[in-house]
Design a protein around this motif. Structure first.
Motif, PDB file in Angstrom:
ATOM      1  N   ALA A  28       0.887  -1.023  -0.137  1.00 42.79           N
ATOM      2  CA  ALA A  28      -0.109   0.031  -0.070  1.00 42.79           C
ATOM      3  C   ALA A  28       0.704   1.298  -0.078  1.00 42.79           C
ATOM      4  CB  ALA A  28      -0.910  -0.019   1.205  1.00 42.79           C
ATOM      5  N   GLN A  29       1.877   1.209   0.639  1.00 44.50           N
ATOM      6  CA  GLN A  29       2.945   2.402   0.790  1.00 44.50           C
ATOM      7  C   GLN A  29       3.863   2.539  -0.462  1.00 44.50           C
ATOM      8  OE1 GLN A  29       2.604   4.749   2.944  1.00 44.50           O
ATOM      9  NE2 GLN A  29       0.833   3.596   3.860  1.00 44.50           N
ATOM     10  N   ASN A  30       3.781   1.496  -1.386  1.00 46.96           N
ATOM     11  CA  ASN A  30       4.599   1.345  -2.654  1.00 46.96           C
ATOM     12  C   ASN A  30       6.069   1.203  -2.139  1.00 46.96           C
ATOM     13  OD1 ASN A  30       3.052   1.358  -5.246  1.00 46.96           O
ATOM     14  ND2 ASN A  30       2.403   3.150  -4.187  1.00 46.96           N
ATOM     15  N   ARG A  31       6.207   0.468  -1.045  1.00 49.03           N
ATOM     16  CA  ARG A  31       7.648   0.299  -0.673  1.00 49.03           C
ATOM     17  C   ARG A  31       8.178  -1.074  -1.403  1.00 49.03           C
ATOM     18  NH1 ARG A  31       5.753   1.507   4.588  1.00 49.03           N
ATOM     19  NH2 ARG A  31       5.935  -0.843   5.005  1.00 49.03           N
ATOM     20  N   GLN A  32       7.122  -2.003  -1.878  1.00 48.81           N
ATOM     21  CA  GLN A  32       7.376  -3.301  -2.282  1.00 48.81           C
ATOM     22  C   GLN A  32       6.135  -3.456  -3.215  1.00 48.81           C
ATOM     23  OE1 GLN A  32       8.584  -6.244   0.510  1.00 48.81           O
ATOM     24  NE2 GLN A  32       8.262  -8.016  -1.199  1.00 48.81           N
ATOM     25  N   GLN A  33       6.441  -3.899  -4.505  1.00 49.60           N
ATOM     26  CA  GLN A  33       5.444  -4.465  -5.392  1.00 49.60           C
ATOM     27  C   GLN A  33       5.071  -5.688  -5.243  1.00 49.60           C
ATOM     28  OE1 GLN A  33       3.705  -1.855  -6.824  1.00 49.60           O
ATOM     29  NE2 GLN A  33       4.977  -0.596  -5.720  1.00 49.60           N
ATOM     30  N   PRO A  34       3.710  -6.098  -5.207  1.00 45.88           N
ATOM     31  CA  PRO A  34       3.233  -7.543  -5.197  1.00 45.88           C
ATOM     32  C   PRO A  34       3.380  -8.273  -6.267  1.00 45.88           C
ATOM     33  CG  PRO A  34       1.284  -6.120  -5.377  1.00 45.88           C
ATOM     34  CD  PRO A  34       2.563  -5.402  -5.121  1.00 45.88           C
ATOM     35  N   ARG A  35       3.626  -9.452  -6.411  1.00 47.99           N
ATOM     36  CA  ARG A  35       3.822 -10.401  -7.535  1.00 47.99           C
ATOM     37  C   ARG A  35       2.364 -10.176  -8.319  1.00 47.99           C
ATOM     38  NH1 ARG A  35       6.468 -15.924  -6.878  1.00 47.99           N
ATOM     39  NH2 ARG A  35       8.436 -15.161  -7.071  1.00 47.99           N
ATOM     40  N   LEU A  36       2.474 -10.644  -9.657  1.00 45.67           N
ATOM     41  CA  LEU A  36       1.256 -10.577 -10.402  1.00 45.67           C
ATOM     42  C   LEU A  36       0.454 -11.410  -9.739  1.00 45.67           C
ATOM     43  CD1 LEU A  36      -0.027  -9.563 -12.781  1.00 45.67           C
ATOM     44  CD2 LEU A  36       1.093 -11.415 -14.103  1.00 45.67           C
ATOM     45  N   GLU A  37       0.631 -12.872  -9.261  1.00 41.75           N
ATOM     46  CA  GLU A  37      -0.475 -13.405  -8.801  1.00 41.75           C
ATOM     47  C   GLU A  37      -1.012 -13.085  -7.537  1.00 41.75           C
ATOM     48  OE1 GLU A  37      -2.955 -16.433  -9.298  1.00 41.75           O
ATOM     49  OE2 GLU A  37      -1.185 -16.351 -10.451  1.00 41.75           O
ATOM     50  N   THR A  38      -0.447 -12.320  -6.694  1.00 42.61           N
ATOM     51  CA  THR A  38      -0.706 -11.708  -5.603  1.00 42.61           C
ATOM     52  C   THR A  38      -1.710 -10.419  -6.064  1.00 42.61           C
ATOM     53  OG1 THR A  38       1.045 -12.241  -4.243  1.00 42.61           O
ATOM     54  CG2 THR A  38      -0.111 -10.546  -3.457  1.00 42.61           C
ATOM     55  N   LEU A  39      -1.221  -9.698  -6.985  1.00 46.64           N
ATOM     56  CA  LEU A  39      -1.959  -8.604  -7.531  1.00 46.64           C
ATOM     57  C   LEU A  39      -3.357  -9.006  -8.020  1.00 46.64           C
ATOM     58  CD1 LEU A  39      -1.538  -5.375  -7.670  1.00 46.64           C
ATOM     59  CD2 LEU A  39      -0.954  -5.989 -10.059  1.00 46.64           C
ATOM     60  N   LYS A  40      -3.482 -10.156  -8.651  1.00 50.84           N
ATOM     61  CA  LYS A  40      -4.639 -10.562  -9.094  1.00 50.84           C
ATOM     62  C   LYS A  40      -5.606 -11.072  -8.023  1.00 50.84           C
ATOM     63  CE  LYS A  40      -2.937 -12.870 -13.209  1.00 50.84           C
ATOM     64  NZ  LYS A  40      -2.599 -13.945 -13.835  1.00 50.84           N
ATOM     65  N   ASP A  41      -4.964 -11.694  -7.005  1.00 53.73           N
ATOM     66  CA  ASP A  41      -5.687 -11.860  -5.685  1.00 53.73           C
ATOM     67  C   ASP A  41      -6.283 -10.651  -5.048  1.00 53.73           C
ATOM     68  OD1 ASP A  41      -5.401 -14.736  -6.035  1.00 53.73           O
ATOM     69  OD2 ASP A  41      -3.792 -14.716  -4.570  1.00 53.73           O
ATOM     70  N   ILE A  42      -5.697  -9.781  -4.865  1.00 51.82           N
ATOM     71  CA  ILE A  42      -5.930  -8.400  -4.445  1.00 51.82           C
ATOM     72  C   ILE A  42      -7.145  -7.886  -5.196  1.00 51.82           C
ATOM     73  CG2 ILE A  42      -5.296  -5.994  -4.041  1.00 51.82           C
ATOM     74  CD1 ILE A  42      -2.465  -7.036  -3.183  1.00 51.82           C
ATOM     75  N   ALA A  43      -6.971  -7.820  -6.311  1.00 55.26           N
ATOM     76  CA  ALA A  43      -7.960  -7.316  -7.385  1.00 55.26           C
ATOM     77  C   ALA A  43      -9.414  -7.865  -7.090  1.00 55.26           C
ATOM     78  CB  ALA A  43      -7.489  -7.301  -8.840  1.00 55.26           C
ATOM     79  N   SER A  44      -9.393  -9.417  -7.103  1.00 58.23           N
ATOM     80  CA  SER A  44     -10.551 -10.293  -7.007  1.00 58.23           C
ATOM     81  C   SER A  44     -11.014  -9.943  -5.694  1.00 58.23           C
ATOM     82  CB  SER A  44     -10.030 -11.606  -7.153  1.00 58.23           C
ATOM     83  OG  SER A  44     -10.938 -12.358  -6.857  1.00 58.23           O
ATOM     84  N   THR A  45     -10.618  -9.777  -4.651  1.00 58.31           N
ATOM     85  CA  THR A  45     -10.854  -9.516  -3.199  1.00 58.31           C
ATOM     86  C   THR A  45     -11.664  -8.108  -3.266  1.00 58.31           C
ATOM     87  OG1 THR A  45      -9.131 -11.094  -2.018  1.00 58.31           O
ATOM     88  CG2 THR A  45     -10.084  -9.304  -0.687  1.00 58.31           C
ATOM     89  N   LEU A  46     -10.801  -7.186  -3.871  1.00 55.86           N
ATOM     90  CA  LEU A  46     -11.415  -5.988  -3.768  1.00 55.86           C
ATOM     91  C   LEU A  46     -12.489  -5.752  -4.916  1.00 55.86           C
ATOM     92  CD1 LEU A  46      -8.166  -3.676  -3.198  1.00 55.86           C
ATOM     93  CD2 LEU A  46      -9.972  -4.328  -1.486  1.00 55.86           C
ATOM     94  N   ASP A  47     -12.719  -6.768  -5.858  1.00 57.65           N
ATOM     95  CA  ASP A  47     -13.892  -6.731  -6.854  1.00 57.65           C
ATOM     96  C   ASP A  47     -13.355  -5.490  -7.734  1.00 57.65           C
ATOM     97  OD1 ASP A  47     -16.045  -7.822  -8.385  1.00 57.65           O
ATOM     98  OD2 ASP A  47     -17.372  -6.353  -7.248  1.00 57.65           O
ATOM     99  N   VAL A  48     -12.249  -5.261  -8.376  1.00 58.25           N
ATOM    100  CA  VAL A  48     -11.719  -4.292  -9.216  1.00 58.25           C
ATOM    101  C   VAL A  48     -10.895  -5.231 -10.283  1.00 58.25           C
ATOM    102  CG1 VAL A  48     -11.980  -2.518  -7.678  1.00 58.25           C
ATOM    103  CG2 VAL A  48      -9.661  -3.754  -7.959  1.00 58.25           C
ATOM    104  N   ASP A  49     -10.669  -4.473 -11.276  1.00 60.14           N
ATOM    105  CA  ASP A  49      -9.851  -5.067 -12.267  1.00 60.14           C
ATOM    106  C   ASP A  49      -8.423  -4.814 -12.293  1.00 60.14           C
ATOM    107  OD1 ASP A  49      -8.301  -4.833 -15.199  1.00 60.14           O
ATOM    108  OD2 ASP A  49     -10.243  -5.645 -15.886  1.00 60.14           O
ATOM    109  N   VAL A  50      -7.374  -5.768 -12.290  1.00 59.70           N
ATOM    110  CA  VAL A  50      -6.177  -5.508 -12.132  1.00 59.70           C
ATOM    111  C   VAL A  50      -5.725  -4.201 -12.590  1.00 59.70           C
ATOM    112  CG1 VAL A  50      -3.717  -6.673 -12.536  1.00 59.70           C
ATOM    113  CG2 VAL A  50      -5.580  -8.236 -12.041  1.00 59.70           C
ATOM    114  N   LYS A  51      -5.786  -3.809 -13.801  1.00 58.89           N
ATOM    115  CA  LYS A  51      -5.626  -2.687 -14.162  1.00 58.89           C
ATOM    116  C   LYS A  51      -5.942  -1.257 -13.393  1.00 58.89           C
ATOM    117  CE  LYS A  51      -8.981  -2.154 -17.974  1.00 58.89           C
ATOM    118  NZ  LYS A  51      -9.119  -2.070 -19.162  1.00 58.89           N
ATOM    119  N   ASP A  52      -6.941  -1.549 -12.794  1.00 53.06           N
ATOM    120  CA  ASP A  52      -7.481  -0.564 -11.784  1.00 53.06           C
ATOM    121  C   ASP A  52      -6.571  -0.235 -10.485  1.00 53.06           C
ATOM    122  OD1 ASP A  52      -9.661   0.293 -13.410  1.00 53.06           O
ATOM    123  OD2 ASP A  52     -10.896  -1.131 -12.353  1.00 53.06           O
TER     124      ASP A  52
END
Length: 64
Positions: free
Chosen positions: A33-57
């Motif tokens: 959240a603080q952009n100190r580290q970027q999530p792996r693509l798979e984790t980013l997909k999990d986050i997007a799914s959990t938040l019900d948004v598109d990954v590109k959002d």
């Protein structure tokens, strides 16, 4: 760069809530959240799914 923090705020959700939902530590989610580290693509997909948004959002474009 990502927009995880902004999307969480828009939805009224906490980083702690997200950490529980995706099975990551609060410290890891806070680093994302603080952009100190970027999530792996798979984790980013999990986050997007959990938040019900598109990954590109969740991603800030680096092109003008």
């Amino acid at each position: 760069m990502n927009r995880i923090k902004e999307v969480l705020e828009e939805q009224g959700r906490s980083q702690k809530w997200l950490s529980i939902q995706i099975g990551k530590s609060y410290n890891m989610v806070n680093a994302y959240a603080q952009n100190r580290q970027q999530p792996r693509l798979e984790t980013l997909k999990d986050i997007a799914s959990t938040l019900d948004v598109d990954v590109k959002d969740l991603i800030i474009s680096t092109k003008p």
